[in-house]
Design a protein around this motif. Structure first.
Motif, PDB file in Angstrom:
ATOM      1  N   SER A  59      -4.969   6.379  -0.232  1.00  0.00           N
ATOM      2  CA  SER A  59      -4.067   5.239  -0.280  1.00  0.00           C
ATOM      3  C   SER A  59      -4.261   4.502  -1.597  1.00  0.00           C
ATOM      4  O   SER A  59      -5.343   4.510  -2.191  1.00  0.00           O
ATOM      5  CB  SER A  59      -4.331   4.297   0.899  1.00  0.00           C
ATOM      6  OG  SER A  59      -5.643   3.774   0.833  1.00  0.00           O
ATOM      7  N   TRP A  78       0.772   5.644   0.313  1.00  0.00           N
ATOM      8  CA  TRP A  78       0.002   6.835   0.666  1.00  0.00           C
ATOM      9  C   TRP A  78       0.355   7.936  -0.317  1.00  0.00           C
ATOM     10  O   TRP A  78       1.529   8.106  -0.679  1.00  0.00           O
ATOM     11  CB  TRP A  78       0.316   7.281   2.091  1.00  0.00           C
ATOM     12  CG  TRP A  78      -0.428   6.492   3.137  1.00  0.00           C
ATOM     13  CD1 TRP A  78      -1.271   5.448   2.941  1.00  0.00           C
ATOM     14  CD2 TRP A  78      -0.366   6.715   4.549  1.00  0.00           C
ATOM     15  NE1 TRP A  78      -1.761   4.997   4.131  1.00  0.00           N
ATOM     16  CE2 TRP A  78      -1.231   5.754   5.144  1.00  0.00           C
ATOM     17  CE3 TRP A  78       0.301   7.605   5.370  1.00  0.00           C
ATOM     18  CZ2 TRP A  78      -1.420   5.671   6.529  1.00  0.00           C
ATOM     19  CZ3 TRP A  78       0.123   7.527   6.742  1.00  0.00           C
ATOM     20  CH2 TRP A  78      -0.737   6.578   7.315  1.00  0.00           C
ATOM     21  N   ALA A 106       2.857   2.906   2.907  1.00  0.00           N
ATOM     22  CA  ALA A 106       2.058   3.072   4.119  1.00  0.00           C
ATOM     23  C   ALA A 106       2.770   2.426   5.304  1.00  0.00           C
ATOM     24  O   ALA A 106       3.579   1.510   5.128  1.00  0.00           O
ATOM     25  CB  ALA A 106       0.680   2.442   3.919  1.00  0.00           C
ATOM     26  N   GLN A 148       0.838  -1.199   0.000  1.00  0.00           N
ATOM     27  CA  GLN A 148       0.000   0.000   0.000  1.00  0.00           C
ATOM     28  C   GLN A 148       0.868   1.241   0.000  1.00  0.00           C
ATOM     29  O   GLN A 148       1.898   1.306   0.679  1.00  0.00           O
ATOM     30  CB  GLN A 148      -0.908   0.000   1.236  1.00  0.00           C
ATOM     31  CG  GLN A 148      -1.948   1.112   1.235  1.00  0.00           C
ATOM     32  CD  GLN A 148      -2.795   1.068   2.497  1.00  0.00           C
ATOM     33  OE1 GLN A 148      -2.272   1.118   3.606  1.00  0.00           O
ATOM     34  NE2 GLN A 148      -4.100   0.961   2.326  1.00  0.00           N
TER      35      GLN A 148
END
Length: 624
Positions: A105, A95, A255, A93
Motif C-alpha cells: 500500500s 494498493w 484502497a 491510500q
C-alpha cells in the motif's frame, strides 16, 4: 477516525487539497458517501494497452462498476475532478498490484512518475449511500462507515460479463436487515440510489457462493441478529478483483474506503417520483435455503389479476374456499429463479376407458413447459409408466404443431422408498446436488390420507397411478427444491396445503383430499388455467426490469423483452385448440362428461376456455 463534520461540509476540491497537503489524520473517506452533493469515486490505474478493454468491461458491468470518467495516458484530469490534478496524492491510500497480486500500500504514487506516463486513471462511482436509506427507515448503520467501520464485502460465485482479459467474480456488500423493515429499506434504497441502490440478493449467502458470512474478503463483518435477513448489494470493490484477474505487470487502485471526492452532483429522484414500474416489492419464496425475490409493484398487480381470473368456479365446486392469496405470485417467482423444472400431470379418472386420462392437465403442463423453454430453462415431464407412450406422442405432436419449440424428456418413476426418491431427484443421490430446482404438478392425481388415489366421485384409481407423490415428499427435505401444485378440486397432487379446507368445503372432501403438500398451491376453476397463468406470470416477471435485474444480479446489460420472442411462447387460443385436437386424436376424454372432443371438464373450448386464455393474455400483455 472518520471525517469530522466541518470537513465533510467542504467542497470536493478542498477535501482533495487537504489530503494532498497531509492535513487530515483519517483512516478512510467512506463516511462521505452519504453527504448531499458529494459523489465519491474509487480509482483504478492501468497501462494504456489495457485501458480500452477495461472501459468496455466497466460498460458491460455498469452497476458494480459505474464509470464516471477516465484520464488520458500520463494525465490525471477528468470531468469528474474538474481541473484538479492532485489525484496521485489526493487519495488517502493506494494498493499496488504486480502480476495480479497486491504487493503493498502507498500514500502517494509520486515515486512511480515515470511508469505513470503510460498509464490511464479510471474513476468509478460509488454514489449510492445505504446509510441514508437506513436512516430513512429508522435503522442504525450497524457496521457502517458512519460508525467507523469498513463495510464487509464478499467475493461471490457470480461471474461478471468478461471482456478480453478482464474476467472476475462480482463483489458484494452485506447488511443485516430486520425482517419487518426489509421491504421499506429496499424501496428506500432504490429511490435514493436508483439501479445502484437495489439489492441483488436477499437471503442465504451460500446462494451467492459465500461460504462463511463471518469472514468477509474486505472490511469487517456485520453481525446478524435472530430476526435479521442478509441483504446484498453490488460493490465497486469488484474493480479490485478485475485488476487482480487481469494480471497486469503493474497496476494501482485506491484502497477500500479511500475514495476521491468528485465534483459531480447526485441527481437521484426522490422516492415520491418512483412509478409503479420502478417500485420494488419483496416476496419470500423459500425458507430452506432462505430466499426472497423482488418484482415491481405493477408486475405484482398484474399477477394478482391473473390469480383472480383463474379462480372462477365454472363447475361450482366451492374452490373459492381453497384460495390462498399470492400463491400464483410466489410460485412464479420461485420458477423464475429455477434452472431445471420437472413437470408432472395425469389424472386417470376414466378407469373404464383406454386411455383413462382426461383433457385437463396435459395442455396446461405443455403450455408451461413451452414458456420455460423460451426462458432457457431445462424442463422435463414425468408421468405414469403406463401412460409414457401416450405422453411421448403428445410431446412429439405438440412440437410438430408448434405448441412446443423442441421435444422435452418424458420420464417415469416407480420407486417406492425415500432413498429411491432422493436418488431420482439428486445427482448421485446427494441432496446437495439436486437435478431439479422446482417440481410442478398440474392436475395430477394426489395421494389421500389413506394411501389411495380418488377421483371426484370417490372411485379408487390407485392401480393406475405411480407414486410420483414420493418425489414431492422427498423434495420438502432437500434444500433448494421447491414445489407447486395446481388443482381445481382438492384431490390433486400438492393440494395437501389446503386439505383442511378441502375436507370442509369440497364434495367428498373427507375421502378424496390429497394429503401431499406443495410449497405453493395454485387454485383454478380448471387446472389447465393454472398452467396458462403460470406461463403468463413468468412472462410478466421476465418483462419487468426490476425483477430481471435481480435475476441477473445486476451483471451485464439489460435486454428488452422483445429481443427474446417470449410473446410467441405464451399460451394462445390457436395453440390450445391444436393441443385439444391432438388429445382428441388420441381418444383422451373430458373429465366430467367422458366425451372425446374440444372439451375440458365438461366445458366447451370455444366460448369458455378460449375466452379465459384471451383474458389472461390481455392482462399479461397490457391490452386491457
Amino acid at each position: 477516525m472518520i471525517l469530522p463534520l466541518q470537513v465533510r461540509s467542504c467542497l470536493p476540491s478542498a477535501i482533495r487539497s487537504l489530503i494532498l497537503q497531509k492535513k487530515l489524520s483519517i483512516r478512510n473517506t467512506s463516511g462521505m458517501a452519504g453527504n448531499p452533493g458529494l459523489l465519491p469515486a474509487s480509482v483504478v490505474v492501468l497501462h494504456r494497452s489495457l485501458a480500452p478493454a477495461f472501459e468496455r468491461f466497466c460498460q458491460a458491468n455498469s452497476v458494480p462498476l459505474p464509470l464516471l470518467g477516465r484520464s488520458k495516458p500520463g494525465k490525471w484530469t477528468s470531468p469528474a475532478l474538474g481541473g484538479d490534478s492532485g489525484t496521485r496524492t489526493g487519495c488517502l491510500q493506494f494498493w499496488k498490484y504486480e502480476f495480479g497480486a497486491c504487493t503493498g500500500s502507498l500514500t502517494s504514487l509520486d515515486e512511480y512518475s515515470e511508469q505513470l506516463k503510460d498509464m490511464v486513471a479510471f474513476f468509478l462511482g460509488c454514489s449510492f449511500s445505504l446509510e441514508k436509506a437506513l436512516k430513512e427507515v429508522g435503522l442504525p448503520g450497524r457496521g457502517s462507515a458512519d460508525y467507523g467501520h469498513d463495510v464487509g464485502a464478499y467475493k461471490t460465485a457470480v461471474p461478471c460479463t468478461s471482456i478480453a482479459g478482464f474476467c472476475c467474480p462480482l463483489v458484494v456488500t452485506m447488511r443485516p436487515i430486520p425482517k419487518d423493515k426489509l421491504e421499506r429499506l429496499v424501496q428506500a434504497s432504490a429511490s435514493i440510489g436508483g439501479e445502484h441502490g437495489q439489492p441483488i440478493h436477499i437471503g442465504a449467502p451460500d446462494l451467492l457462493g459465500i461460504e462463511d458470512i463471518s469472514r468477509p474478503d474486505y472490511g469487517e463483518a456485520a453481525v446478524c441478529q435472530p430476526e435479521d435477513i442478509p441483504v446484498f448489494w453490488p460493490s465497486q470493490l469488484t474493480s479490485l478483483e478485475a485488476v487482480s484477474c487481469c494480471k497486469a505487470l503493474l497496476a494501482f487502485t485506491s484502497a477500500p474506503g479511500c475514495t476521491v471526492m468528485t465534483d459531480l452532483k447526485n441527481t437521484k429522484a426522490p422516492a415520491s417520483c418512483l412509478t409503479p414500474e420502478g417500485i420494488p416489492e419483496v416476496h419470500h419464496i423459500s425458507q430452506d435455503p432462505l430466499h426472497y425475490s423482488i418484482a415491481s409493484a405493477s408486475a405484482v398487480q398484474k399477477i394478482r389479476e391473473l390469480e383472480t381470473l383463474i379462480a372462477m368456479d365454472p363447475g361450482i365446486r366451492g374452490i373459492g374456499h381453497l384460495l390462498c392469496r399470492d400463491e400464483l405470485l410466489r410460485a412464479s417467482l420461485s420458477l423464475s429463479h429455477a434452472r431445471s423444472v420437472l413437470v408432472t400431470t395425469g389424472f386417470p379418472t376414466h378407469f373404464t376407458h383406454e386411455p383413462p386420462e382426461e383433457t385437463d392437465g396435459p395442455p396446461g403442463a405443455l403450455a408451461l413447459a413451452a414458456f420455460l423453454q423460451a426462458l432457457g430453462k431445462e424442463v422435463s415431464l414425468i408421468v405414469d409408466q403406463r401412460a409414457w407412450g401416450l405422453h411421448g406422442k403428445l410431446v412429439e405432436e405438440a412440437v410438430e404443431q408448434g405448441v412446443l419449440k423442441a421435444r422435452i424428456p418424458v420420464l417415469t418413476y416407480r420407486g417406492g422408498s425415500e432413498e429411491a426418491a432422493q436418488a431420482f431427484l439428486c445427482k448421485g443421490g446427494d441432496p446437495k446436488s439436486p437435478r431439479f430446482d422446482h417440481l410442478v404438478a398440474i392436475e395430477r392425481a394426489g395421494r389421500a390420507a389413506d394411501g389411495n388415489y380418488y377421483n371426484a366421485r370417490k372411485m379408487n384409481i390407485k392401480h393406475l397411478v405411480d407414486p410420483i407423490d414420493d418425489l414431492f415428499l422427498a423434495a420438502r427435505k432437500i434444500p433448494g427444491i421447491s414445489s407447486t401444485g395446481v388443482g381445481d378440486g382438492g384431490n390433486e397432487l400438492g393440494m395437501g396445503k389446503v386439505k383442511e379446507a378441502v375436507k370442509k368445503h369440497i364434495r367428498n372432501g373427507a375421502v378424496i383430499a390429497c394429503d401431499i403438500e406443495a410449497d405453493f398451491a395454485v387454485i383454478a376453476g380448471v387446472s389447465n388455467w393454472g398452467g396458462y397463468a403460470l406461463a403468463c406470470a413468468l412472462y410478466i416477471l421476465n418483462s419487468c426490469e426490476v425483477h430481471r435485474r435481480y435475476l441477473r444480479k445486476a451483471i451485464g446489460a439489460p435486454r428488452a423483452p422483445g429481443e427474446q420472442n417470449w410473446t410467441r411462447a405464451l399460451p394462445s387460443v390457436a395453440k390450445e385448440e391444436q393441443m385439444l385436437g391432438i388429445l382428441a386424436r388420441h381418444r383422451v376424454r373430458s373429465g366430467v362428461t367422458g366425451r372425446v372432443g374440444m372439451e375440458v371438464d365438461g366445458l366447451p373450448f370455444h366460448g369458455v376456455h378460449a375466452e379465459m386464455i384471451q383474458k389472461l393474455l390481455d392482462v399479461t400483455t397490457g391490452r386491457m
